[in-house]
Design a protein around this motif. Structure first.
Motif, PDB file in Angstrom:
ATOM      1  N   ALA A  83     -17.086 -21.944 -64.330  1.00 54.84           N
ATOM      2  CA  ALA A  83     -17.983 -20.800 -64.512  1.00 54.84           C
ATOM      3  C   ALA A  83     -19.393 -21.208 -64.120  1.00 54.84           C
ATOM      4  CB  ALA A  83     -17.960 -20.317 -65.958  1.00 54.84           C
ATOM      5  N   VAL A  84     -20.110 -20.286 -63.466  1.00 57.61           N
ATOM      6  CA  VAL A  84     -21.484 -20.558 -63.032  1.00 57.61           C
ATOM      7  C   VAL A  84     -22.399 -19.473 -63.585  1.00 57.61           C
ATOM      8  CG1 VAL A  84     -20.771 -21.765 -60.934  1.00 57.61           C
ATOM      9  CG2 VAL A  84     -21.196 -19.313 -60.851  1.00 57.61           C
ATOM     10  N   ALA A  85     -23.580 -19.881 -64.019  1.00 58.23           N
ATOM     11  CA  ALA A  85     -24.579 -18.939 -64.522  1.00 58.23           C
ATOM     12  C   ALA A  85     -25.790 -18.982 -63.604  1.00 58.23           C
ATOM     13  CB  ALA A  85     -24.989 -19.297 -65.950  1.00 58.23           C
ATOM     14  N   LEU A  86     -26.268 -17.817 -63.202  1.00 58.13           N
ATOM     15  CA  LEU A  86     -27.466 -17.736 -62.377  1.00 58.13           C
ATOM     16  C   LEU A  86     -28.699 -17.697 -63.282  1.00 58.13           C
ATOM     17  CD1 LEU A  86     -26.311 -15.147 -59.686  1.00 58.13           C
ATOM     18  CD2 LEU A  86     -25.918 -17.617 -59.792  1.00 58.13           C
ATOM     19  N   GLY A 133     -35.471  -2.318 -64.216  1.00 60.64           N
ATOM     20  CA  GLY A 133     -34.604  -3.424 -63.835  1.00 60.64           C
ATOM     21  C   GLY A 133     -33.575  -3.817 -64.870  1.00 60.64           C
ATOM     22  N   TYR A 134     -33.942  -3.704 -66.173  1.00 66.87           N
ATOM     23  CA  TYR A 134     -33.077  -4.252 -67.219  1.00 66.87           C
ATOM     24  C   TYR A 134     -32.890  -3.317 -68.416  1.00 66.87           C
ATOM     25  CZ  TYR A 134     -33.404  -8.596 -64.630  1.00 66.87           C
ATOM     26  OH  TYR A 134     -33.330  -9.539 -63.638  1.00 66.87           O
ATOM     27  N   GLY A 135     -33.404  -2.093 -68.314  1.00 68.21           N
ATOM     28  CA  GLY A 135     -33.331  -1.186 -69.449  1.00 68.21           C
ATOM     29  C   GLY A 135     -31.919  -0.905 -69.926  1.00 68.21           C
ATOM     30  N   GLY A 136     -30.968  -0.896 -69.012  1.00 66.31           N
ATOM     31  CA  GLY A 136     -29.579  -0.620 -69.393  1.00 66.31           C
ATOM     32  C   GLY A 136     -28.937  -1.716 -70.202  1.00 66.31           C
ATOM     33  N   TRP A 137     -29.570  -2.894 -70.250  1.00 65.58           N
ATOM     34  CA  TRP A 137     -29.007  -4.031 -70.985  1.00 65.58           C
ATOM     35  C   TRP A 137     -30.018  -4.566 -72.004  1.00 65.58           C
ATOM     36  CZ3 TRP A 137     -29.457  -4.314 -65.468  1.00 65.58           C
ATOM     37  CH2 TRP A 137     -28.332  -3.814 -64.792  1.00 65.58           C
ATOM     38  N   ALA A 138     -30.981  -3.732 -72.391  1.00 67.82           N
ATOM     39  CA  ALA A 138     -32.023  -4.184 -73.307  1.00 67.82           C
ATOM     40  C   ALA A 138     -31.434  -4.522 -74.679  1.00 67.82           C
ATOM     41  CB  ALA A 138     -33.104  -3.114 -73.450  1.00 67.82           C
ATOM     42  N   ASP A 139     -31.964  -5.578 -75.269  1.00 68.59           N
ATOM     43  CA  ASP A 139     -31.592  -5.993 -76.620  1.00 68.59           C
ATOM     44  C   ASP A 139     -32.325  -5.113 -77.633  1.00 68.59           C
ATOM     45  OD1 ASP A 139     -30.459  -7.567 -78.618  1.00 68.59           O
ATOM     46  OD2 ASP A 139     -32.050  -9.087 -78.523  1.00 68.59           O
ATOM     47  N   LEU A 149     -24.022  -5.531 -64.340  1.00 72.40           N
ATOM     48  CA  LEU A 149     -24.696  -6.388 -65.307  1.00 72.40           C
ATOM     49  C   LEU A 149     -26.016  -6.902 -64.722  1.00 72.40           C
ATOM     50  CD1 LEU A 149     -21.524  -8.327 -66.504  1.00 72.40           C
ATOM     51  CD2 LEU A 149     -22.879  -6.727 -67.879  1.00 72.40           C
ATOM     52  N   PRO A 150     -26.866  -7.543 -65.547  1.00 69.71           N
ATOM     53  CA  PRO A 150     -28.176  -7.983 -65.078  1.00 69.71           C
ATOM     54  C   PRO A 150     -28.109  -8.940 -63.889  1.00 69.71           C
ATOM     55  CG  PRO A 150     -28.095  -8.027 -67.466  1.00 69.71           C
ATOM     56  CD  PRO A 150     -26.704  -7.750 -66.996  1.00 69.71           C
ATOM     57  N   GLY A 151     -28.738  -8.559 -62.796  1.00 70.63           N
ATOM     58  CA  GLY A 151     -28.785  -9.409 -61.614  1.00 70.63           C
ATOM     59  C   GLY A 151     -29.605 -10.665 -61.853  1.00 70.63           C
ATOM     60  N   HIS A 152     -29.205 -11.763 -61.229  1.00 66.28           N
ATOM     61  CA  HIS A 152     -29.894 -13.058 -61.276  1.00 66.28           C
ATOM     62  C   HIS A 152     -29.819 -13.717 -62.644  1.00 66.28           C
ATOM     63  CE1 HIS A 152     -32.734 -11.436 -57.882  1.00 66.28           C
ATOM     64  NE2 HIS A 152     -31.470 -11.557 -57.482  1.00 66.28           N
ATOM     65  N   ASN A 153     -29.144 -13.119 -63.608  1.00 73.15           N
ATOM     66  CA  ASN A 153     -29.097 -13.680 -64.956  1.00 73.15           C
ATOM     67  C   ASN A 153     -27.709 -13.649 -65.577  1.00 73.15           C
ATOM     68  OD1 ASN A 153     -32.033 -14.298 -65.973  1.00 73.15           O
ATOM     69  ND2 ASN A 153     -32.192 -12.389 -64.809  1.00 73.15           N
ATOM     70  N   SER A 154     -26.701 -13.261 -64.829  1.00 81.14           N
ATOM     71  CA  SER A 154     -25.341 -13.191 -65.348  1.00 81.14           C
ATOM     72  C   SER A 154     -24.541 -14.425 -64.942  1.00 81.14           C
ATOM     73  CB  SER A 154     -24.657 -11.912 -64.853  1.00 81.14           C
ATOM     74  OG  SER A 154     -25.266 -10.769 -65.434  1.00 81.14           O
ATOM     75  N   VAL A 174     -27.807  -7.940 -53.605  1.00 79.74           N
ATOM     76  CA  VAL A 174     -27.983  -6.919 -54.645  1.00 79.74           C
ATOM     77  C   VAL A 174     -26.740  -6.999 -55.523  1.00 79.74           C
ATOM     78  CG1 VAL A 174     -28.349  -4.484 -55.181  1.00 79.74           C
ATOM     79  CG2 VAL A 174     -29.285  -5.447 -53.077  1.00 79.74           C
ATOM     80  N   GLU A 175     -26.875  -7.630 -56.690  1.00 82.05           N
ATOM     81  CA  GLU A 175     -25.678  -7.933 -57.474  1.00 82.05           C
ATOM     82  C   GLU A 175     -24.978  -6.702 -58.029  1.00 82.05           C
ATOM     83  OE1 GLU A 175     -25.949 -11.658 -60.014  1.00 82.05           O
ATOM     84  OE2 GLU A 175     -27.875 -11.688 -58.933  1.00 82.05           O
ATOM     85  N   SER A 176     -25.686  -5.596 -58.180  1.00 82.08           N
ATOM     86  CA  SER A 176     -25.004  -4.375 -58.615  1.00 82.08           C
ATOM     87  C   SER A 176     -23.908  -3.997 -57.616  1.00 82.08           C
ATOM     88  CB  SER A 176     -25.993  -3.221 -58.765  1.00 82.08           C
ATOM     89  OG  SER A 176     -26.888  -3.468 -59.824  1.00 82.08           O
ATOM     90  N   VAL A 177     -24.189  -4.165 -56.323  1.00 83.20           N
ATOM     91  CA  VAL A 177     -23.194  -3.862 -55.295  1.00 83.20           C
ATOM     92  C   VAL A 177     -22.007  -4.813 -55.425  1.00 83.20           C
ATOM     93  CG1 VAL A 177     -22.776  -3.755 -52.810  1.00 83.20           C
ATOM     94  CG2 VAL A 177     -24.931  -2.905 -53.750  1.00 83.20           C
TER      95      VAL A 177
END
Length: 219
Positions: A83-86, A133-139, A149-154, A174-177
């Protein structure tokens, strides 16, 4: 290692020093591989043998870093964990971030994403940037199956990314794609509220408008 962390710098170690410090404090740091992608060891300007906490440290030299996707694709190919994490130079994970990623990747999810907090919430431009950029995954978030999921951080199962072959860099642009494509192929994505990350956002109109325009063109 249980997880490889991919961290790209366009220039030297100073750019990523604060993020590396967060990774050195991870609860499972001895089970982590740190993969630093940079133009060259000489330009990096840091003796990575000092990073003794990690299970392994790699330096991947790519010449001029053409884009974040260019660096991340090179890092993924060099990584050794399943597994790799960006990671990003302006994103700072909680100390149990990696532990939570490793735990969730024991399950069949192809991609696992974090919940995100705003690292500069007192600035109006930064708040707008964060929400877009990140509102859909806000804590806080309940988590669960996700469409993207959050680009560059998943984090990803490495073999899933490598299945793209020569297309990997383009898919990471574009990680969403990428996430939508993975779902069309039957893979599952999971937002895990146990994985937490603080993201520092653009705070100047002049920088932010330029980035938003070009990200729109790229998408």
């Amino acid at each position: 290692p249980g997880l490889s962390i991919i961290l790209t710098t366009p220039d030297n170690f100073a750019t990523i020093r604060a993020t590396v410090a967060c990774h050195r404090r991870q609860t499972v740091v001895s089970d982590l591989e740190l993969v630093i992608v940079c133009p060259s060891r000489l330009e990096l300007g840091y003796d990575v043998t000092k990073l003794t906490e990690f299970a392994a440290v790699q330096v991947v030299e790519v010449g001029r870093v053409q884009s974040v996707a260019h660096g991340n694709a090179a890092g993924v190919r060099a990584a050794t964990a399943a597994a790799v994490a960006l990671a990003e130079d302006h994103a700072f994970p909680a100390e149990d971030w990696a532990e939570a990623f490793i735990r969730r990747h024991a399950e069949p999810y192809a991609v696992v994403g974090p919940v995100v907090t705003n690292g500069n919430p007192t600035n109006g431009v930064a708040c707008a940037d964060f929400l877009i950029g990140y509102g859909g995954w806000a804590d806080p978030s309940p988590g669960g199956l996700a469409t993207h999921l959050p680009g560059h951080n998943s984090s990803y199962k490495r073999d899933v990314l490598l299945s793209y072959g020569d297309r990997l860099q383009d898919m990471l642009d574009v990680e969403s794609v990428l996430h939508w494509d993975l779902r069309s192929r039957g893979y599952q994505l999971y937002l895990d509220p146990a994985v937490r990350c603080e993201h520092v956002n653009f705070a100047l109109w002049s920088s932010w408008i330029f980035v938003q325009f070009n990200m729109g063109r790229l998408l």
